[in-house]
Design a protein around this motif. Structure first.
Motif, PDB file in Angstrom:
ATOM      1  N   GLN A  84      46.624  39.456  39.972  1.00 31.23           N
ATOM      2  CA  GLN A  84      46.392  39.805  41.205  1.00 31.23           C
ATOM      3  C   GLN A  84      45.385  40.636  41.573  1.00 31.23           C
ATOM      4  OE1 GLN A  84      48.215  38.102  44.180  1.00 31.23           O
ATOM      5  NE2 GLN A  84      46.224  38.812  44.598  1.00 31.23           N
ATOM      6  N   GLN A  85      45.269  41.650  40.950  1.00 27.33           N
ATOM      7  CA  GLN A  85      44.197  42.830  40.777  1.00 27.33           C
ATOM      8  C   GLN A  85      42.906  42.040  40.770  1.00 27.33           C
ATOM      9  OE1 GLN A  85      45.604  45.486  37.927  1.00 27.33           O
ATOM     10  NE2 GLN A  85      46.553  46.668  39.114  1.00 27.33           N
ATOM     11  N   SER A  86      42.767  41.218  39.847  1.00 21.51           N
ATOM     12  CA  SER A  86      41.482  40.711  39.567  1.00 21.51           C
ATOM     13  C   SER A  86      40.972  39.875  40.710  1.00 21.51           C
ATOM     14  CB  SER A  86      41.584  40.024  38.001  1.00 21.51           C
ATOM     15  OG  SER A  86      42.058  40.802  37.214  1.00 21.51           O
ATOM     16  N   LEU A  87      41.859  38.979  40.966  1.00 20.75           N
ATOM     17  CA  LEU A  87      41.577  38.363  42.332  1.00 20.75           C
ATOM     18  C   LEU A  87      41.258  38.948  43.400  1.00 20.75           C
ATOM     19  CD1 LEU A  87      41.663  35.338  43.501  1.00 20.75           C
ATOM     20  CD2 LEU A  87      43.971  35.535  44.001  1.00 20.75           C
ATOM     21  N   TRP A  88      41.943  39.734  43.611  1.00 26.46           N
ATOM     22  CA  TRP A  88      41.739  40.895  45.047  1.00 26.46           C
ATOM     23  C   TRP A  88      40.074  41.608  44.688  1.00 26.46           C
ATOM     24  CZ3 TRP A  88      46.914  43.725  44.881  1.00 26.46           C
ATOM     25  CH2 TRP A  88      47.919  43.040  45.742  1.00 26.46           C
ATOM     26  N   LEU A  89      39.833  41.904  43.557  1.00 25.20           N
ATOM     27  CA  LEU A  89      38.596  42.309  43.363  1.00 25.20           C
ATOM     28  C   LEU A  89      37.501  41.438  43.635  1.00 25.20           C
ATOM     29  CD1 LEU A  89      36.691  44.667  42.683  1.00 25.20           C
ATOM     30  CD2 LEU A  89      37.048  44.075  40.243  1.00 25.20           C
ATOM     31  N   GLY A  90      37.543  40.216  43.103  1.00 20.64           N
ATOM     32  CA  GLY A  90      36.928  38.980  43.403  1.00 20.64           C
ATOM     33  C   GLY A  90      36.800  38.658  44.819  1.00 20.64           C
ATOM     34  N   GLN A  91      37.760  38.699  45.705  1.00 22.82           N
ATOM     35  CA  GLN A  91      37.780  38.602  46.884  1.00 22.82           C
ATOM     36  C   GLN A  91      37.021  39.644  47.656  1.00 22.82           C
ATOM     37  OE1 GLN A  91      41.903  38.239  47.673  1.00 22.82           O
ATOM     38  NE2 GLN A  91      41.974  35.866  47.399  1.00 22.82           N
ATOM     39  N   TYR A  92      37.026  40.888  47.249  1.00 22.99           N
ATOM     40  CA  TYR A  92      36.219  41.929  47.985  1.00 22.99           C
ATOM     41  C   TYR A  92      34.914  41.762  47.571  1.00 22.99           C
ATOM     42  CZ  TYR A  92      34.126  46.589  48.018  1.00 22.99           C
ATOM     43  OH  TYR A  92      33.371  47.717  47.986  1.00 22.99           O
ATOM     44  N   PHE A  93      34.472  41.443  46.417  1.00 22.63           N
ATOM     45  CA  PHE A  93      33.134  41.227  46.413  1.00 22.63           C
ATOM     46  C   PHE A  93      32.372  40.098  46.854  1.00 22.63           C
ATOM     47  CE2 PHE A  93      33.701  42.815  41.823  1.00 22.63           C
ATOM     48  CZ  PHE A  93      33.164  44.117  41.919  1.00 22.63           C
ATOM     49  N   THR A  94      33.529  39.204  47.263  1.00 20.18           N
ATOM     50  CA  THR A  94      32.958  38.045  48.215  1.00 20.18           C
ATOM     51  C   THR A  94      32.854  38.640  50.016  1.00 20.18           C
ATOM     52  OG1 THR A  94      34.040  36.263  46.914  1.00 20.18           O
ATOM     53  CG2 THR A  94      33.678  35.939  49.342  1.00 20.18           C
TER      54      THR A  94
END
Length: 225
Positions: A28-38
């Motif tokens: 989940q942390q990894s997905l949230w980080l990707g969404q932040y970069f987007t």
């Protein structure tokens, strides 16, 4: 100058038989980080990971949250040191410091700090470790040189581990072994350090950032393992 986002992997499976995989929270942390970069409209031109499962699962989660991203390049120079071997080599010298099976994470990290310090001072039996402290520094220096050599058309993403990132910081900032060990213990899961680079230099802009976790409801999701 091109930008580098150097990311520590998501929460791994501390205490499990196989540490080298993400926990559900790590995914989940990894997905949230990707969404932040987007949300930041950060379009990566290149992606690097170490060979470890937790690195590649973290990269996959980040890429899942991105609109688009290139295929990751796998490079063992971004790998973590073998902390289990280092810890055992230290206990071979000091068997009375062996922890009970029920030991807390804080007890484990205190032991690891002692083991790393002994490792950095060449006190461990060379036959008991897979690489020396200097070998580790040389290897992670190679990861930095790899980044510096890239002809990047946009930001570069690299996923690594806490110890490797701390050692990279030592090369970039001229830190000593004690400072490397302290930094290693402070790096949060899926935090990123932001740097600028060219073929001659690499410069730190910010360290250990977790903006994707810095909301009231996500604060319990900030982890260090």
């Amino acid at each position: 100058m091109p930008e580098l986002f150097l990311v520590r992997h998501g929460q791994a499976s501390f205490g499990a038989k196989n540490y080298d995989k993400l926990s559900p929270l790590g995914h989940q942390q990894s997905l949230w980080l990707g969404q932040y970069f987007t949300e930041r409209q950060c379009h990566f031109s290149q992606v690097f990971t170490g060979t470890l499962v937790r690195h590649q699962e973290t990269a996959a989660g980040i890429l899942q949250g991105l609109d688009e991203a290139p295929e990751p390049k796998i490079d063992a120079r971004f790998n973590e040191f073998d902390f289990a071997t280092i810890g055992q080599a230290y206990l071979n010298l000091y068997p009375t410091e062996t922890l009970a099976a029920s030991a807390s994470p804080s007890e484990f990290y205190r032991l690891l700090k002692k083991a790393m310090l002994a490792w950095s001072q060449n006190q461990l039996n060379p036959d008991d470790v897979s690489e020396s402290w200097q070998d580790f520094k040389t290897r992670t220096s190679g990861a930095i040189e790899c980044i510096k050599s890239q002809q990047a058309e946009g930001p570069v993403l690299a996923v690594s581990s806490g110890g490797a990132i701390a050692m990279m910081m030592s090369v970039i900032l001229g830190l000593d072994a004690v400072q490397v060990i302290e930094l290693n213990m402070q790096i949060r899961n899926t935090s990123f350090s932001h740097l600028y680079f060219n073929q001659h230099n690499i410069r730190l802009s910010s360290f250990n950032n977790v903006p994707h976790l810095d909301t009231l409801e996500r604060l319990p999701s900030i982890t260090f393992s």
